[in-house]
Motif scaffolding. Sequence first.
Motif, PDB file in Angstrom:
ATOM      1  N   THR A  17      45.170 114.074  97.484  1.00  0.00           N
ATOM      2  CA  THR A  17      43.815 113.857  98.000  1.00  0.00           C
ATOM      3  C   THR A  17      43.639 112.379  98.301  1.00  0.00           C
ATOM      4  OG1 THR A  17      42.927 115.709  96.722  1.00  0.00           O
ATOM      5  CG2 THR A  17      41.345 114.088  97.545  1.00  0.00           C
ATOM      6  N   ILE A  18      43.318 112.086  99.557  1.00  0.00           N
ATOM      7  CA  ILE A  18      43.049 110.717 100.003  1.00  0.00           C
ATOM      8  C   ILE A  18      41.543 110.588 100.182  1.00  0.00           C
ATOM      9  CG2 ILE A  18      43.439 109.003 101.807  1.00  0.00           C
ATOM     10  CD1 ILE A  18      46.003 110.567 102.543  1.00  0.00           C
ATOM     11  N   THR A  19      40.928 109.679  99.450  1.00  0.00           N
ATOM     12  CA  THR A  19      39.475 109.508  99.515  1.00  0.00           C
ATOM     13  C   THR A  19      39.127 108.159 100.124  1.00  0.00           C
ATOM     14  OG1 THR A  19      39.200 110.872  97.526  1.00  0.00           O
ATOM     15  CG2 THR A  19      37.323 109.538  98.205  1.00  0.00           C
ATOM     16  N   LEU A  20      38.456 108.182 101.269  1.00  0.00           N
ATOM     17  CA  LEU A  20      37.946 106.946 101.873  1.00  0.00           C
ATOM     18  C   LEU A  20      36.907 106.367 100.923  1.00  0.00           C
ATOM     19  CD1 LEU A  20      37.432 108.354 105.483  1.00  0.00           C
ATOM     20  CD2 LEU A  20      39.450 107.181 104.587  1.00  0.00           C
ATOM     21  N   ASN A  21      37.070 105.114 100.510  1.00  0.00           N
ATOM     22  CA  ASN A  21      36.303 104.624  99.377  1.00  0.00           C
ATOM     23  C   ASN A  21      35.447 103.409  99.707  1.00  0.00           C
ATOM     24  OD1 ASN A  21      35.450 104.598  96.706  1.00  0.00           O
ATOM     25  ND2 ASN A  21      37.087 103.201  96.067  1.00  0.00           N
ATOM     26  N   LYS A  22      34.519 103.597 100.623  1.00  0.00           N
ATOM     27  CA  LYS A  22      33.478 102.602 100.873  1.00  0.00           C
ATOM     28  C   LYS A  22      32.130 103.312 100.984  1.00  0.00           C
ATOM     29  CE  LYS A  22      35.751  98.610 102.980  1.00  0.00           C
ATOM     30  NZ  LYS A  22      35.177  97.659 102.020  1.00  0.00           N
ATOM     31  N   PRO A  23      31.717 104.017  99.906  1.00  0.00           N
ATOM     32  CA  PRO A  23      30.488 104.816 100.002  1.00  0.00           C
ATOM     33  C   PRO A  23      29.246 103.991 100.292  1.00  0.00           C
ATOM     34  CG  PRO A  23      31.211 104.620  97.718  1.00  0.00           C
ATOM     35  CD  PRO A  23      32.316 104.086  98.564  1.00  0.00           C
ATOM     36  N   LYS A  25      28.999 101.731 102.380  1.00  0.00           N
ATOM     37  CA  LYS A  25      28.964 101.524 103.827  1.00  0.00           C
ATOM     38  C   LYS A  25      29.291 102.812 104.572  1.00  0.00           C
ATOM     39  CE  LYS A  25      29.992  96.570 103.913  1.00  0.00           C
ATOM     40  NZ  LYS A  25      30.848  95.506 104.501  1.00  0.00           N
ATOM     41  N   SER A  26      29.032 103.940 103.928  1.00  0.00           N
ATOM     42  CA  SER A  26      29.266 105.266 104.523  1.00  0.00           C
ATOM     43  C   SER A  26      30.706 105.446 104.986  1.00  0.00           C
ATOM     44  CB  SER A  26      28.291 105.518 105.693  1.00  0.00           C
ATOM     45  OG  SER A  26      26.955 105.475 105.240  1.00  0.00           O
ATOM     46  N   ASN A  27      31.623 104.816 104.231  1.00  0.00           N
ATOM     47  CA  ASN A  27      33.068 104.976 104.469  1.00  0.00           C
ATOM     48  C   ASN A  27      33.480 104.596 105.889  1.00  0.00           C
ATOM     49  OD1 ASN A  27      33.415 105.979 101.784  1.00  0.00           O
ATOM     50  ND2 ASN A  27      32.677 107.973 102.486  1.00  0.00           N
ATOM     51  N   VAL A  28      32.994 103.447 106.347  1.00  0.00           N
ATOM     52  CA  VAL A  28      33.362 102.965 107.681  1.00  0.00           C
ATOM     53  C   VAL A  28      34.882 102.773 107.748  1.00  0.00           C
ATOM     54  CG1 VAL A  28      31.173 101.831 108.212  1.00  0.00           C
ATOM     55  CG2 VAL A  28      32.961 100.558 107.000  1.00  0.00           C
ATOM     56  N   LEU A  29      35.412 102.947 108.955  1.00  0.00           N
ATOM     57  CA  LEU A  29      36.844 102.786 109.164  1.00  0.00           C
ATOM     58  C   LEU A  29      37.121 101.383 109.709  1.00  0.00           C
ATOM     59  CD1 LEU A  29      37.923 106.216 110.713  1.00  0.00           C
ATOM     60  CD2 LEU A  29      38.020 105.480 108.329  1.00  0.00           C
ATOM     61  N   ASN A  48      58.777 114.086  98.508  1.00  0.00           N
ATOM     62  CA  ASN A  48      58.936 115.530  98.295  1.00  0.00           C
ATOM     63  C   ASN A  48      57.994 116.098  97.247  1.00  0.00           C
ATOM     64  OD1 ASN A  48      60.991 115.725 100.211  1.00  0.00           O
ATOM     65  ND2 ASN A  48      62.584 115.214  98.712  1.00  0.00           N
ATOM     66  N   THR A  49      57.334 115.232  96.481  1.00  0.00           N
ATOM     67  CA  THR A  49      56.362 115.725  95.495  1.00  0.00           C
ATOM     68  C   THR A  49      55.029 116.058  96.151  1.00  0.00           C
ATOM     69  OG1 THR A  49      55.501 113.520  94.917  1.00  0.00           O
ATOM     70  CG2 THR A  49      57.453 114.302  93.716  1.00  0.00           C
ATOM     71  N   ILE A  50      54.848 115.647  97.417  1.00  0.00           N
ATOM     72  CA  ILE A  50      53.621 115.935  98.165  1.00  0.00           C
ATOM     73  C   ILE A  50      53.902 117.045  99.155  1.00  0.00           C
ATOM     74  CG2 ILE A  50      51.858 115.031  99.737  1.00  0.00           C
ATOM     75  CD1 ILE A  50      52.564 112.221  98.641  1.00  0.00           C
ATOM     76  N   ARG A  51      53.171 118.146  99.054  1.00  0.00           N
ATOM     77  CA  ARG A  51      53.389 119.271  99.962  1.00  0.00           C
ATOM     78  C   ARG A  51      52.235 119.468 100.942  1.00  0.00           C
ATOM     79  NH1 ARG A  51      55.127 124.637  97.371  1.00  0.00           N
ATOM     80  NH2 ARG A  51      55.383 125.054  99.605  1.00  0.00           N
ATOM     81  N   SER A  52      51.078 118.905 100.638  1.00  0.00           N
ATOM     82  CA  SER A  52      49.941 118.985 101.551  1.00  0.00           C
ATOM     83  C   SER A  52      48.948 117.889 101.189  1.00  0.00           C
ATOM     84  CB  SER A  52      49.280 120.363 101.491  1.00  0.00           C
ATOM     85  OG  SER A  52      48.771 120.614 100.194  1.00  0.00           O
ATOM     86  N   VAL A  53      47.955 117.689 102.071  1.00  0.00           N
ATOM     87  CA  VAL A  53      47.048 116.546 101.932  1.00  0.00           C
ATOM     88  C   VAL A  53      45.616 116.963 102.234  1.00  0.00           C
ATOM     89  CG1 VAL A  53      46.485 114.232 102.793  1.00  0.00           C
ATOM     90  CG2 VAL A  53      48.889 114.941 102.606  1.00  0.00           C
ATOM     91  N   ILE A  54      44.679 116.411 101.470  1.00  0.00           N
ATOM     92  CA  ILE A  54      43.248 116.497 101.768  1.00  0.00           C
ATOM     93  C   ILE A  54      42.749 115.083 102.027  1.00  0.00           C
ATOM     94  CG2 ILE A  54      40.941 116.989 100.851  1.00  0.00           C
ATOM     95  CD1 ILE A  54      42.238 119.175  99.125  1.00  0.00           C
ATOM     96  N   ILE A  55      42.012 114.883 103.123  1.00  0.00           N
ATOM     97  CA  ILE A  55      41.339 113.615 103.378  1.00  0.00           C
ATOM     98  C   ILE A  55      39.840 113.855 103.274  1.00  0.00           C
ATOM     99  CG2 ILE A  55      40.918 111.750 105.025  1.00  0.00           C
ATOM    100  CD1 ILE A  55      43.632 112.261 106.238  1.00  0.00           C
ATOM    101  N   THR A  56      39.157 113.053 102.478  1.00  0.00           N
ATOM    102  CA  THR A  56      37.722 113.220 102.294  1.00  0.00           C
ATOM    103  C   THR A  56      37.078 111.846 102.126  1.00  0.00           C
ATOM    104  OG1 THR A  56      36.037 114.511 101.104  1.00  0.00           O
ATOM    105  CG2 THR A  56      37.755 113.462  99.759  1.00  0.00           C
ATOM    106  N   GLY A  57      35.749 111.826 101.957  1.00  0.00           N
ATOM    107  CA  GLY A  57      35.033 110.573 101.781  1.00  0.00           C
ATOM    108  C   GLY A  57      34.385 110.487 100.419  1.00  0.00           C
ATOM    109  N   ALA A  58      34.281 109.275  99.896  1.00  0.00           N
ATOM    110  CA  ALA A  58      33.618 109.074  98.611  1.00  0.00           C
ATOM    111  C   ALA A  58      32.106 109.218  98.780  1.00  0.00           C
ATOM    112  CB  ALA A  58      33.951 107.691  98.056  1.00  0.00           C
ATOM    113  N   GLY A  59      31.432 109.645  97.707  1.00  0.00           N
ATOM    114  CA  GLY A  59      29.987 109.793  97.749  1.00  0.00           C
ATOM    115  C   GLY A  59      29.547 111.125  98.334  1.00  0.00           C
TER     116      GLY A  59
END
Length: 261
Positions: A17-23, A25-29, A48-59
């Motif tokens: 799980t990858i979480t954009l972490n600038k809540p 500032k509404s997780n600006v890119l 090889n320990t990673i088989r899939s990914v979730i991208i989400t935002g903090a807050g």
Amino acid sequence: MEKFKTLYTDLEEDILTITLNKPEKSNVLTTQTIHDLRSVIQKVYDDNTIRSVIITGAGEEAFSIGEDLNELQELSELNGRKFAENGQETFALIENCHKPILAAINGHALGSGLELALACHLRIASEEAEFGFPEVTRGIIPGFGGTQRLTYLLGKTTALELLITGDTFSASEAKEMGLVNHVVSYKEAVIKKSREILHKVMANAPLAIGALINCINAAYHPEEDGYQTEANAFANCCKSEDLTEGISAFLQKRTPNFKGE
């Protein structure tokens, strides 16, 4: 995995799980966010320990509201092109990854935040999520591939209207358009549904999953013969141990043990 300035990561049950972490500032890119995302996704390819990914935002409010306006004000023609190309290259890494990457959209997905979501293979949204490309109201256009992916997903007429009006639309409207796969009630449900889908995907053969992602992407690349890509991928699966295991498991009425080989 190393620590990053603009996001944090968590690996559980083979799902990163990858979480954009600038809540605040509404997780600006920002440029740094794009750099950090690229670093993480490159590791996903090889780990090889990673088989899939979730991208989400903090807050609770935003997946990402897009570019940092302060950075946009500093762009010239020269570095603006480089800025766009860097974002396009990073998002292409996501789109072309052989492991499934899912966007868990917990709130506003606007501008390049929506471009990031569109680069992912699947999208799950909360009922409160809001979508749109407001760039035209600020004197600019999407630069990270949004004009191309939105047109591919929705068709020329609908994509053009959304882009030139800058209109926002709801999660239910996004679902009706086909931009998101599922709409659920709140953020925790978004993550729960995302993990549920990925567990179902990860029960299948990894080589076949990667091949399917490649074939689907080939379908809208004009310079690529999608049918030949499919035939080549099919042939590659024919020589795999996963095929032998899948057929044996089916005949023996047991759960297959795929190894991605």
